[in-house]
Motif scaffolding. Structure first.
Motif, PDB file in Angstrom:
ATOM      1  N   THR A 222      -5.089   2.284   7.097  1.00  0.00           N
ATOM      2  CA  THR A 222      -3.738   1.890   6.709  1.00  0.00           C
ATOM      3  C   THR A 222      -2.884   1.463   7.892  1.00  0.00           C
ATOM      4  N   GLU A 230       0.727   0.772   1.930  1.00  0.00           N
ATOM      5  CA  GLU A 230      -0.561   0.503   2.576  1.00  0.00           C
ATOM      6  C   GLU A 230      -1.627   1.465   2.066  1.00  0.00           C
ATOM      7  N   SER A 231      -1.286   2.743   2.011  1.00  0.00           N
ATOM      8  CA  SER A 231      -2.239   3.732   1.521  1.00  0.00           C
ATOM      9  C   SER A 231      -2.540   3.513   0.043  1.00  0.00           C
ATOM     10  N   LYS A 234      -5.018   0.677  -0.240  1.00  0.00           N
ATOM     11  CA  LYS A 234      -6.377   1.034   0.182  1.00  0.00           C
ATOM     12  C   LYS A 234      -7.070   1.877  -0.885  1.00  0.00           C
TER      13      LYS A 234
END
Length: 368
Positions: A222, A230-231, A234
């Motif tokens: 991330t 971002e996390s 993912k």
């Protein structure tokens, strides 16, 4: 079975041997019970967090709990400061020096430069750093004699969790991603992926690990340790590839993975890291298959207690399966959902790693 050694891509990040014992200041006289006790009113233990803060339900929180437990035992009041960003590290450490701290514990690999700089400038202060060997010039030695590295070989524990994840998976796909590509993160991912491979070898299966390639040391990250978009992205990418067990490695990034799991509406389990997330995040306890544990709390408590009693020792601590510094959490709510033989298999793997019949190695493993 032996997992073969791979050429390290992180040369110089391991500890070579141990550092000579050193007290940062003269020891206090021995008490009648045989301990060397500094006057409680004169000892000030302190801590600087990494990003995520002391309520991250992960390694920052565990370090804080160790600090407060030892401080209570010593009868002192610690000082702490949280880092919101990498740019805070140096000033936060200096803040604690200026407040007269006798021991400064820095929490996280990324605080190494700030810790070494401060330790060299303040040889009368004791330091400890979690998840870093404080060897910035890669010469196999800690860069300041008053720093104690607190390290954890989590690859074997990750191996056990990877085996369990492969055995639980219904889709034959498990996934992992990290915050930053640094040794304390990739060591979990190496162990996890190798544990999946071991499960396949032992059971004739072909469970796939996505998000990390052990051989090339490349994967999904991330870029930080904060929960957020971002996390979430993912985690969602792994779910979209049919992964039904997720291993997010990087403090509170797991919170976004939980969000992605809930949004998917699928039966997806998670493997936590550092703390037993079943206990530290009870609101989402039903999602945790197990957690890969680092006993940061006990390690920090021991260092603070020793320093407060005048017996600070700069020798590196390395948590292992053998000394119970690392391990995996119980299966909790998943105990009835995993194959009946799983608990016995994982126990046997642990015994095999400890007795040397199973070798688990990662380029990021601390050398002992």
């Amino acid at each position: 079975m032996t997992i073969s050694s791979r050429k390290t891509v992180l040369a110089g990040l391991a500890i070579f041997g141990t550092v000579a014992m050193l007290a940062a200041c003269a020891q206090a006289p021995a008490t009648t019970d045989g301990t060397n006790a500094a006057a409680a009113s004169d000892f000030l233990p302190c801590m600087v967090s990494d990003e995520g803060g002391f309520d991250d339900q992960s390694f920052n929180q565990l370090g804080f709990e160790g600090l407060t437990a030892a401080s209570t035992e010593l009868g002192v009041t610690p000082k702490t400061v949280e880092s919101a960003a990498e740019t805070d590290y140096q000033s936060n450490v200096q803040n604690l020096v200026d407040q007269g701290c006798n021991l400064i514990v820095t929490v996280g690999f990324n605080l190494a430069a700030a810790t070494v700089e401060s330790a060299l400038a303040n040889p009368e202060v004791n330091y400890a750093i979690i998840d870093n060997d404080a060897d910035l010039d890669f010469n196999g030695k800690v860069d300041a004699p008053n720093i104690k590295p607190i390290l954890f070989d989590t690859a074997p524990a990750g191996f056990m969790a990877g085996y369990a994840a492969a055995g639980y998976s219904k889709t034959a796909v498990v996934g992992t991603y990290g915050g930053l590509q640094i040794p304390p993160v990739t060591i979990f991912m190496d162990g996890f992926a190798d544990g999946v491979a071991y499960y396949n070898d032992q059971n004739g299966t072909s469970v796939q690990t996505i998000g990390w390639d052990v051989a090339s040391q490349t994967g999904s990250f991330t870029g930080g340790f904060a929960a957020g978009v971002e996390s979430l992205a993912k985690a969602q990418a792994l779910i979209d590839q049919n992964a039904d067990v997720l291993l997010p490695v990087g403090g509170p990034i797991f919170l976004s993975a939980i969000e992605a799991i809930k949004s998917s509406g699928k039966d997806i389990a998670m493997v936590g890291v550092d703390a037993d997330l079943f206990e530290t995040n009870p609101a989402d306890s039903g999602v945790f298959l197990t957690s890969i544990l680092k006993d940061i709390k006990l390690a920090v408590s021991d260092v603070v207690t020793a320093s407060g009693s005048g017996t600070f020792d700069a020798t590196a601590y390395v948590g292992t399966l053998d000394n119970e510094g690392v391990g995996i959490a119980p299966f909790h709510d998943f105990e009835s959902k995993v194959p009946a033989s799983m608990i016995d298999d994982v126990d046997a793997i642990k015994a095999g790693i400890i007795d040397g019949s199973i070798t688990v190695e990662s380029p990021a493993s601390p050398k002992q």
